[in-house]
Write an enzyme that holds these catalytic residues in place. Structure first.
Site, PDB file in Angstrom:
ATOM      1  N   HIS A 215      14.984  -5.135  -2.971  1.00  0.00           N
ATOM      2  CA  HIS A 215      14.133  -4.138  -2.321  1.00  0.00           C
ATOM      3  C   HIS A 215      12.679  -4.353  -2.710  1.00  0.00           C
ATOM      4  O   HIS A 215      12.366  -5.094  -3.633  1.00  0.00           O
ATOM      5  CB  HIS A 215      14.576  -2.700  -2.639  1.00  0.00           C
ATOM      6  CG  HIS A 215      14.674  -2.370  -4.093  1.00  0.00           C
ATOM      7  ND1 HIS A 215      15.858  -2.359  -4.777  1.00  0.00           N
ATOM      8  CD2 HIS A 215      13.725  -2.016  -4.995  1.00  0.00           C
ATOM      9  CE1 HIS A 215      15.650  -2.024  -6.039  1.00  0.00           C
ATOM     10  NE2 HIS A 215      14.371  -1.816  -6.195  1.00  0.00           N
TER      11      HIS A 215
ATOM     12  N   ARG B 276       3.954   2.710  -2.973  1.00  0.00           N
ATOM     13  CA  ARG B 276       3.603   4.119  -3.101  1.00  0.00           C
ATOM     14  C   ARG B 276       3.071   4.678  -1.790  1.00  0.00           C
ATOM     15  O   ARG B 276       2.345   3.990  -1.068  1.00  0.00           O
ATOM     16  CB  ARG B 276       2.544   4.286  -4.211  1.00  0.00           C
ATOM     17  CG  ARG B 276       2.980   3.691  -5.541  1.00  0.00           C
ATOM     18  CD  ARG B 276       1.826   3.593  -6.538  1.00  0.00           C
ATOM     19  NE  ARG B 276       2.262   2.978  -7.787  1.00  0.00           N
ATOM     20  CZ  ARG B 276       2.191   1.662  -8.042  1.00  0.00           C
ATOM     21  NH1 ARG B 276       1.687   0.843  -7.130  1.00  0.00           N
ATOM     22  NH2 ARG B 276       2.613   1.185  -9.181  1.00  0.00           N
TER      23      ARG B 276
ATOM     24  N   GLU C 112      11.760   0.827  -1.064  1.00  0.00           N
ATOM     25  CA  GLU C 112      11.782   1.949  -1.995  1.00  0.00           C
ATOM     26  C   GLU C 112      10.397   2.587  -1.988  1.00  0.00           C
ATOM     27  O   GLU C 112       9.425   1.996  -2.448  1.00  0.00           O
ATOM     28  CB  GLU C 112      12.137   1.503  -3.407  1.00  0.00           C
ATOM     29  CG  GLU C 112      12.115   2.643  -4.421  1.00  0.00           C
ATOM     30  CD  GLU C 112      12.351   2.203  -5.847  1.00  0.00           C
ATOM     31  OE1 GLU C 112      12.020   2.972  -6.767  1.00  0.00           O
ATOM     32  OE2 GLU C 112      12.861   1.077  -6.048  1.00  0.00           O
TER      33      GLU C 112
ATOM     34  N   ASN D 288       4.178  10.115  -5.896  1.00  0.00           N
ATOM     35  CA  ASN D 288       3.785  10.708  -7.162  1.00  0.00           C
ATOM     36  C   ASN D 288       3.135  12.058  -6.895  1.00  0.00           C
ATOM     37  O   ASN D 288       2.200  12.156  -6.088  1.00  0.00           O
ATOM     38  CB  ASN D 288       2.801   9.787  -7.905  1.00  0.00           C
ATOM     39  CG  ASN D 288       3.455   8.488  -8.328  1.00  0.00           C
ATOM     40  OD1 ASN D 288       4.378   8.475  -9.122  1.00  0.00           O
ATOM     41  ND2 ASN D 288       2.989   7.384  -7.761  1.00  0.00           N
TER      42      ASN D 288
ATOM     43  N   HIS E 207       1.663  -7.754   4.937  1.00  0.00           N
ATOM     44  CA  HIS E 207       2.482  -6.916   5.813  1.00  0.00           C
ATOM     45  C   HIS E 207       3.950  -7.038   5.441  1.00  0.00           C
ATOM     46  O   HIS E 207       4.342  -7.915   4.663  1.00  0.00           O
ATOM     47  CB  HIS E 207       2.300  -7.312   7.283  1.00  0.00           C
ATOM     48  CG  HIS E 207       2.690  -8.731   7.567  1.00  0.00           C
ATOM     49  ND1 HIS E 207       1.751  -9.738   7.728  1.00  0.00           N
ATOM     50  CD2 HIS E 207       3.900  -9.339   7.723  1.00  0.00           C
ATOM     51  CE1 HIS E 207       2.364 -10.883   7.972  1.00  0.00           C
ATOM     52  NE2 HIS E 207       3.681 -10.665   7.973  1.00  0.00           N
TER      53      HIS E 207
ATOM     54  N   GLU F 189       4.661  -6.366  10.746  1.00  0.00           N
ATOM     55  CA  GLU F 189       4.710  -7.372  11.806  1.00  0.00           C
ATOM     56  C   GLU F 189       6.070  -7.247  12.495  1.00  0.00           C
ATOM     57  O   GLU F 189       7.117  -7.356  11.851  1.00  0.00           O
ATOM     58  CB  GLU F 189       4.537  -8.777  11.235  1.00  0.00           C
ATOM     59  CG  GLU F 189       4.548  -9.860  12.309  1.00  0.00           C
ATOM     60  CD  GLU F 189       4.389 -11.259  11.734  1.00  0.00           C
ATOM     61  OE1 GLU F 189       3.951 -12.151  12.484  1.00  0.00           O
ATOM     62  OE2 GLU F 189       4.699 -11.454  10.539  1.00  0.00           O
TER      63      GLU F 189
END
Length: 344
Positions: A85, A89, A136, A140, A154, A202
């Site tokens: 993965h 953020r 993922e 925060n 990208h 993309e």
């Protein structure tokens, strides 16, 4: 696995419901805005600590002692690896999940809030985490904006029909930054869209792929140096390299299997540019391995920087190690057996 839902239908709505999956402890959270490069990413703890796996006996810095780089390189090439993965953020988790499910056709696989450490994570993708490359997302608490920087390029998503996918994304309110058409210097039909946080996707035309979330593109300052690092230190294969002198850039695609069946890392060198601002938004890629101790050894032997020494995470016992490539991009290697137990 079937092709990406947003391209498969003809004018139908995109499925948005979350799919239930087995619990997995959070391995690679970016819990606070302070946990930014070059410092290692914060690591969360399991809610229970139960079912802690028995640790392997491989000692650090011993497996290749006196055996040289050739044996270390051979081991890395034969290690059981795949991209697991990619971590980054976002400033509004609900908004981003809505975009990914409605516009990109992903499924929300799992979401977990960690109030004591003030962050929330969401995993999204086109199939289960134990067999597909997924994203993922980390939110925060109180941080609503990040700098994507100039170094991140990208994410790639493969679809059956780029033009139809772009129209669906536009109809759902998505931002289209490049209309469907052949890639510069090539024939593949692509388009570009942007998510609410400014991450670019993309959209590539590739029918019937088993891995729709197919690439992560990062910019590097020395392409030959980067290729050598990912081949020798990370055990990847150079799948293809294409120079485009007309547009002054060169691309190298690295991975652990054929590009049409596996997620890959796309490295881009722009003529004359040796450094990039990485911002504070993008985190790292996670990679599976049969032995994190040997992995860290190989990385050190080939000049890589280990920023988190190999070993088990407190409370859950899952072994990981974190490294930086020559351009400062982070990868985290996760023990395959421990990960499988976490996914049970």
């Amino acid at each position: 696995m079937r092709a990406l839902p947003v391209a498969a239908g003809r004018g139908g709505a995109v499925a948005c419901a979350a799919a239930a999956v087995p619990r997995r402890s959070l391995l690679l959270s970016t819990a606070t805005a302070a946990a930014l490069q070059p410092e290692p990413v914060s690591l969360s703890r399991s809610a229970t600590g139960a079912g802690e796996p028995k640790l392997r006996t491989s000692p650090p810095d011993a497996a290749f002692a006196g055996k040289g780089k050739e044996e270390a390189f051979a081991w890395a090439k034969n290690d059981n690896r795949r991209l697991l993965h990619v971590v980054y953020r976002v400033g509004d988790l609900d908004r981003t999940i809505k975009f990914y499910t409605e516009c990109l056709g992903m499924k929300l696989l799992r979401r977990r809030d960690i109030p004591e450490e003030k962050y929330t994570n969401a995993f999204l993708g086109y199939g289960p985490e134990d067999s597909h490359f997924v994203v993922e997302l980390t939110y925060n608490y109180g941080v609503d904006k990040y700098d994507v920087g100039a170094g991140f390029g990208h994410f790639g998503v493969a679809v059956d029909d780029v033009a139809r996918t772009v129209e669906l994304i536009r109809a759902k309110g998505g931002k289209v930054t490049r209309e469907a058409g052949p890639v510069k210097g090539g024939k593949t039909v692509i388009a570009f869209v942007e998510d609410p946080d400014g991450y670019k996707f993309e959209i590539l035309e590739r029918a019937g792929t088993p891995e729709p979330l197919c690439q992560v593109m990062l910019r590097v300052g020395d392409l030959d140096r980067a290729i050598s690092f990912y081949e020798k230190a990370c055990g990847m294969e150079l799948l293809r390299k294409r120079d485009n002198p007309e547009y002054k850039y060169t691309v190298a695609v690295m991975g652990y299997g054929p590009e049409d069946k596996n997620a890959v890392l796309e490295l881009t060198y722009n003529y004359g540019v040796t450094e990039y601002d990485k911002g504070d938004a993008y985190g790292q890629i996670a990679i599976g391995t049969d032995d994190v101790y040997k992995t860290a050894e190989v990385v050190k032997l080939f000049g890589g920087q280990v920023v988190l020494e190999p070993g088990p995470l407190p409370g859950i016992g899952t072994k990981i190690t974190a490294i930086l490539d020559p351009d400062g991009w982070k990868s985290v290697f996760v023990d395959n057996i421990d990960l499988a137990k976490e996914l049970e």
